[in-house]
Design a protein around this motif. Structure first.
Motif, PDB file in Angstrom:
ATOM      1  N   LYS A 113       2.506 -46.396  19.031  1.00  0.00           N
ATOM      2  CA  LYS A 113       2.457 -47.854  19.181  1.00  0.00           C
ATOM      3  C   LYS A 113       3.424 -48.337  20.251  1.00  0.00           C
ATOM      4  N   VAL A 114       4.617 -47.720  20.311  1.00  0.00           N
ATOM      5  CA  VAL A 114       5.634 -48.136  21.280  1.00  0.00           C
ATOM      6  C   VAL A 114       5.311 -47.608  22.674  1.00  0.00           C
ATOM      7  N   GLY A 115       4.592 -46.467  22.739  1.00  0.00           N
ATOM      8  CA  GLY A 115       4.327 -45.828  24.022  1.00  0.00           C
ATOM      9  C   GLY A 115       5.349 -44.780  24.394  1.00  0.00           C
ATOM     10  N   LEU A 116       5.956 -44.149  23.376  1.00  0.00           N
ATOM     11  CA  LEU A 116       6.956 -43.105  23.602  1.00  0.00           C
ATOM     12  C   LEU A 116       6.383 -41.746  23.226  1.00  0.00           C
ATOM     13  N   ASP A 117       6.921 -40.691  23.819  1.00  0.00           N
ATOM     14  CA  ASP A 117       6.560 -39.356  23.357  1.00  0.00           C
ATOM     15  C   ASP A 117       7.420 -39.011  22.134  1.00  0.00           C
ATOM     16  N   GLY A 118       7.077 -37.905  21.476  1.00  0.00           N
ATOM     17  CA  GLY A 118       7.739 -37.543  20.234  1.00  0.00           C
ATOM     18  C   GLY A 118       9.218 -37.264  20.377  1.00  0.00           C
ATOM     19  N   TRP A 119       9.596 -36.601  21.474  1.00  0.00           N
ATOM     20  CA  TRP A 119      11.014 -36.278  21.655  1.00  0.00           C
ATOM     21  C   TRP A 119      11.831 -37.552  21.838  1.00  0.00           C
ATOM     22  N   GLU A 120      11.381 -38.439  22.684  1.00  0.00           N
ATOM     23  CA  GLU A 120      12.147 -39.655  22.973  1.00  0.00           C
ATOM     24  C   GLU A 120      12.251 -40.547  21.730  1.00  0.00           C
ATOM     25  N   MET A 121      11.178 -40.632  20.952  1.00  0.00           N
ATOM     26  CA  MET A 121      11.214 -41.440  19.727  1.00  0.00           C
ATOM     27  C   MET A 121      12.297 -40.922  18.783  1.00  0.00           C
ATOM     28  N   ARG A 122      12.401 -39.629  18.671  1.00  0.00           N
ATOM     29  CA  ARG A 122      13.404 -39.062  17.768  1.00  0.00           C
ATOM     30  C   ARG A 122      14.810 -39.168  18.357  1.00  0.00           C
ATOM     31  N   TRP A 123      14.942 -39.016  19.646  1.00  0.00           N
ATOM     32  CA  TRP A 123      16.260 -39.144  20.281  1.00  0.00           C
ATOM     33  C   TRP A 123      16.825 -40.548  20.063  1.00  0.00           C
ATOM     34  N   ARG A 124      15.975 -41.552  20.141  1.00  0.00           N
ATOM     35  CA  ARG A 124      16.443 -42.936  19.991  1.00  0.00           C
ATOM     36  C   ARG A 124      16.882 -43.257  18.564  1.00  0.00           C
ATOM     37  N   GLY A 153       8.961 -49.697   9.852  1.00  0.00           N
ATOM     38  CA  GLY A 153       8.932 -50.588  11.010  1.00  0.00           C
ATOM     39  C   GLY A 153       9.898 -50.162  12.091  1.00  0.00           C
ATOM     40  N   CYS A 154       9.641 -50.648  13.312  1.00  0.00           N
ATOM     41  CA  CYS A 154      10.562 -50.422  14.426  1.00  0.00           C
ATOM     42  C   CYS A 154      10.507 -51.624  15.364  1.00  0.00           C
ATOM     43  N   ASP A 155      11.498 -51.723  16.262  1.00  0.00           N
ATOM     44  CA  ASP A 155      11.483 -52.807  17.241  1.00  0.00           C
ATOM     45  C   ASP A 155      10.671 -52.388  18.467  1.00  0.00           C
ATOM     46  N   ALA A 156      10.667 -53.229  19.471  1.00  0.00           N
ATOM     47  CA  ALA A 156       9.818 -52.983  20.642  1.00  0.00           C
ATOM     48  C   ALA A 156      10.237 -51.746  21.414  1.00  0.00           C
TER      49      ALA A 156
END
Length: 878
Positions: A533-544, A449-452
């Motif tokens: 689902k969040v609307g992020l690209d792969g790099w940004e999802m991992r950076w966060r 799971g993840c948040d918004a």
């Protein structure tokens, strides 16, 4: 016997041959030319046996010796001395070799290529190398070596070789020249007077009761000296790394548990006789149904596979936080099951051992990954004190974890003990594949799971691994898979369980990545699904979500130092967005891999520096050189501390000193062996600083012993566990072309401190090559416990022309517990690879792959290896 007449390296030869001889047999055994290697005989699919026949480069292991008659044959030994030195210098300067087993064949191919194409392109070279398999390098530096060689032939300028040798500076691989030219012997190359040749009889069944063993026909065959069975073992037959659950010979009345079990071993005057006699051993079996499904094997009432263990060999759990509540309040949740495959190590040098009688004991020449484990187990089998079994490492032709467990060391030593003559057993490629442990197939079921905003909230995962018939280190692999199940990401709530289940399939144990790459494939798939689902690209999802100092690893360990994953993400950021902006299909994945076994194990690094006559210093350590460059980097640590030139040091691995460090595993040899070398070197440096010379110090021994015992086991129950000493980190990016084929691969790796630039980048290139095979083409499926193929091309490792451009970016985040800040890189190079490829494929055609290898993908379709056809059902394997 027949006679053949041919010209060999300019000299007319007349040789009597056996009808079973190949050209390779004649070159190696009758003519003594060991630059030609037997990697896959009689398949002709690895190129290690290459010779020039009437000027044409041809493999020799698949051609009957009778066809040599009337031909002109040239091996690497027969080239002009200046040509040989130029080839060697080119490969060493380019770091175009690692274990070196395949390198003489590659060097001779380079000679032929450049003879016909004096100024070749990279693409021409890659295609010219198609017949050759290199399991270590990833081919990039091999191509570099051929380009250097071609340039030197055109210009007359010799390539420069790194000779500085301090930490961070270039230093040529130890004995690199000899490896290129085939002059550094592997076990099967060693020459001993009075040698007997050995062979083993393996079970054709994955499960059967042994009713009787009749060796009379084998013993009656002329040339046979001894036949050994379980009845001949003077000590303990059952051995193993963690548990004594693996018999060197299966006895009458017992069950065979896999198709690699040994029933008998033969010693004879020649290899053909030995193998023929092994086939004459008559075994009466009561064939029993094998248990090959791990999910069935773990059920109550299932047939017990191994008498030492329950079928559930181990169960590991990591849990913290309230996973149920976290998932219930998550903005997004994904669930899925991922499946990885069984994989064959396919090191180029098949297993081989040589035992020689010695003063009431034996001298064992081994290629194993832990000589002191070999010493302990062989002594136990022979019923001898350990000191009566002297073990010497012959650096091997690749291992990748597959030579941790013993293969034929015990059987070889027993035949030597019984005959009091030197004995060598070398496995065929088929026997090798049947005997040694594989990479675990693992079923991984995840809910994440993840948040918004895309921050992870919880991970629940259940892992089931098929560990085969014997324990090996399977429990530790599943333990490691569980510990790495969250990847290099910050996860507040975790519930991970992993079980290793015994079956009658081939045993599974250590292989590069050691469970972390299987888990990575699943968690990276979850990251991509959540990003969408969040609307992020792969790099940004991992950076966060990438961990940093102060965050917890999946095991609960607080990361206090040397956390370089964010640096690796920054290193690839521009390339990732450039490819994305160009409309390319691009995938990204991050990885983490422990350095050091950890999890409560007491780990040692041990070194002895011995000042020898003639101004040299013996450098003894307990870890194995298997192509990774360990002996070279340990020399660099000694050079850095003492100030002596690299040429002074003579690295060795044998049991002269009690330097038991366990297996060369867990990416730990540089970390712990390096620290021990530094400690020993400090003592030598102190005496040199006091004005003493090496001549004054002859006979002096300087000890370095480092104990690391501060890690905690998974079940320690402490609030802040330290499960591992250190970690390596990586981010990898896969870019596909317009067809969906591999085009470009970028690997950014936190290595702590770069010790030897060429060696460390070569390790990563080789690991990426193996990771791409893991992702797309490699597998070893079995039917009723028997592998369905033994052919190298069908097993599926990539060839040179299948490889994309690989760009290695080295990131330094020094590790305080490492030697001069260094940490291990041997395994991390393939941990995130499959996830990056899967992400790129999903972007290319919208298909999210959950099973490895991804053979039904356009990337795999563009590769010409890995296509298996079952004899019974040609559509079953593809």
């Amino acid at each position: 016997m027949a006679t053949v007449r041919f010209t060999l390296n300019g000299v007319p030869r007349t040789v009597e041959i056996d009808e079973r001889d190949t050209e390779l047999d004649v070159l190696r055994h009758q003519c003594g030319l060991t630059s030609t290697k037997s990697g896959c005989q009689p398949q002709g699919q690895c190129g290690a046996c290459l010779a020039l026949v009437d000027g044409k480069p041809l493999v020799t292991c698949a051609t009957p010796a009778s066809r040599m008659d009337g031909h002109d044959i040239v091996t690497l030994e027969g080239l002009d001395p200046a040509e040989r030195e130029l080839l060697a210098r080119s490969f060493v300067a380019a770091a175009g070799l690692q274990c070196g087993f395949c390198t003489p064949g590659l060097a001779l191919r380079a000679k032929s290529l450049v003879d016909h194409h004096p100024d070749p392109t990279r693409e021409e070279i890659a295609r010219g190398l198609d017949v050759h398999l290199c399991r270590c390098t990833g081919y990039a530096k091999v191509v570099d070596a051929v380009l250097l060689y071609a340039e030197a032939r055109r210009t007359g300028v010799m390539p420069e070789i790194g000779e500085q040798g301090r930490v961070g500076e270039p230093l040529a691989r130890y004995r690199g020249r000899d490896l290129v030219l085939g002059e550094r012997a592997f076990v099967d190359d060693l020459k001993v007077d009075g040698l007997l040749h050995g062979a083993v009889t393996l079970s054709p069944h994955a499960r059967a009761r042994v009713v009787a063993i009749d060796t009379s026909q084998a013993r009656a065959l002329p040339g046979v000296i001894a036949v050994a069975t379980a009845a001949d073992v003077p000590g303990e037959r059952w051995n193993g790394l963690l548990y004594d659950d693996w018999p060197a010979f299966v006895a009458v009345g017992e069950e065979v548990r896999c198709v690699g079990d040994v029933l008998a071993a033969v010693a004879a005057e020649d290899i053909h006789t030995a193998r023929a006699a092994a086939n004459l051993v008559e075994v009466v079996y009561e064939v029993l149904p094998p248990l090959v499904d791990p999910h069935e094997a773990r059920q109550s009432g299932a047939t017990r596979v191994n008498p030492v263990h329950d079928n559930v060999l181990s169960a590991t759990r990591f849990a913290r936080g309230d996973v149920e509540a976290a998932l219930a309040t998550s903005a997004h949740v994904v669930t899925g099951t991922w499946q990885t495959q069984r994989i064959e190590h396919l090191f180029l040098e098949p297993e081989s051992a040589l035992a020689v009688p010695r003063d009431g004991g034996v001298h064992l020449y081994t290629q194993g990954q832990g000589i002191f484990d070999d010493q302990r187990q062989v002594a136990r089998l022979l019923g001898l004190p350990a000191q009566e079994v002297h073990v010497e490492l012959v650096p091997n032709g690749g291992a990748f974890g597959g030579k941790e467990d013993m293969s034929v060391q015990a059987q070889t030593a027993l035949l030597c003990w019984l005959t009091r003559r030197p004995v060598r057993i070398t496995l065929t490629r088929e026997q090798s594949i049947r005997m040694h442990p594989k990479r675990h197939p693992i079923t991984l079921t995840y809910t994440v799971g993840c948040d918004a905003e895309g921050h992870l909230t919880a991970v629940r995962a259940s892992l089931v691994g098929d560990t085969g018939a014997y324990a090996s280190v399977g429990s530790k692999v599943l333990e490691r898979a569980a510990g790495h199940a969250c990847g290099p990401y910050r996860v507040p709530a975790v519930d991970i369980d992993a079980v290793a289940v015994m079956t009658n399939n081939p045993p599974c144990g250590a292989m590069r990545g050691f469970g972390a790459n299987q888990s990575s494939f699943a968690i990276e798939g979850c990251m991509d699904l959540l990003a969408a689902k969040v609307g992020l690209d792969g790099w940004e999802m991992r950076w966060r979500n990438a961990v940093d100092v102060g965050d917890r690893f999946g095991t609960g360990q607080i990361l206090e130092k040397s956390v370089g994953v964010r640096k690796t993400l920054l290193a690839v950021k521009d390339d990732y967005y450039e490819a994305l902006g160009a409309g390319r299909a691009v995938g990204i994945a991050c990885g983490i891999k422990n350095t050091g076994i950890g999890n409560g194990a007491a780990e040692w690094g041990k070194c002895r520096l011995v000042v020898e006559p003639g101004g040299t210093v013996g450098l003894y350590n307990g870890f194995t050189e298997m192509g990774q460059g360990l002996l070279t980097v340990l020399t660099q640590f000694a050079v850095e501390v003492t100030g002596l030139p690299p040429s002074v040091f003579r690295p060795r691995v044998d049991s002269t000193f009690a330097l038991a460090c366990g297996q060369t595993t867990g990416s730990r040899a540089t970390l712990f062996g390096g620290r021990a070398t530094i400690e020993a070197a400090k003592g030598l440096r102190a005496d040199l600083d006091a004005g003493r010379t090496l001549s004054d110090l002859v006979g002096r021994v300087y000890a370095g012993d480092v104990l690391i015992d501060d890690t905690t086991p998974p079940d320690a129950g402490v609030p802040d566990p330290k499960t591992h000493t250190a970690f390596g980190y990586a981010t990898q990016v896969c870019v596909l072309d317009e067809r969906g084929a591999l085009d470009r691969f970028i690997a950014a790796h936190d290595v702590g401190r770069v010790v030897n630039p060429a060696l460390v980048s070569g390790q990563i290139e080789g690991a990426v090559h193996m990771g791409l095979g893991f992702a797309l083409t490699e597998e070893l499926p079995c039917e009723d416990g028997m592998p369905v193929t033994f052919k190298l091309r069908e097993i599926g490792p990539l060839r040179a022309h299948d490889m994309p451009r690989v760009e290695v970016l080295l990131v330094e985040e020094p590790e305080p517990e490492g030697p001069f800040g260094a940490k291990g890189v041997g395994e991390i190079g393939l941990v995130p690879t499959a996830g990056a490829v899967a992400g790129a494929l999903a972007m290319f055609d919208g298909t999210r792959h959950h099973h490895l290898p991804m053979k039904d993908s356009p990337a795999a379709h563009a590769i010409r290896v890995g296509h298996i056809h079952s004899h019974g059902d040609p559509g079953r394997w593809h």
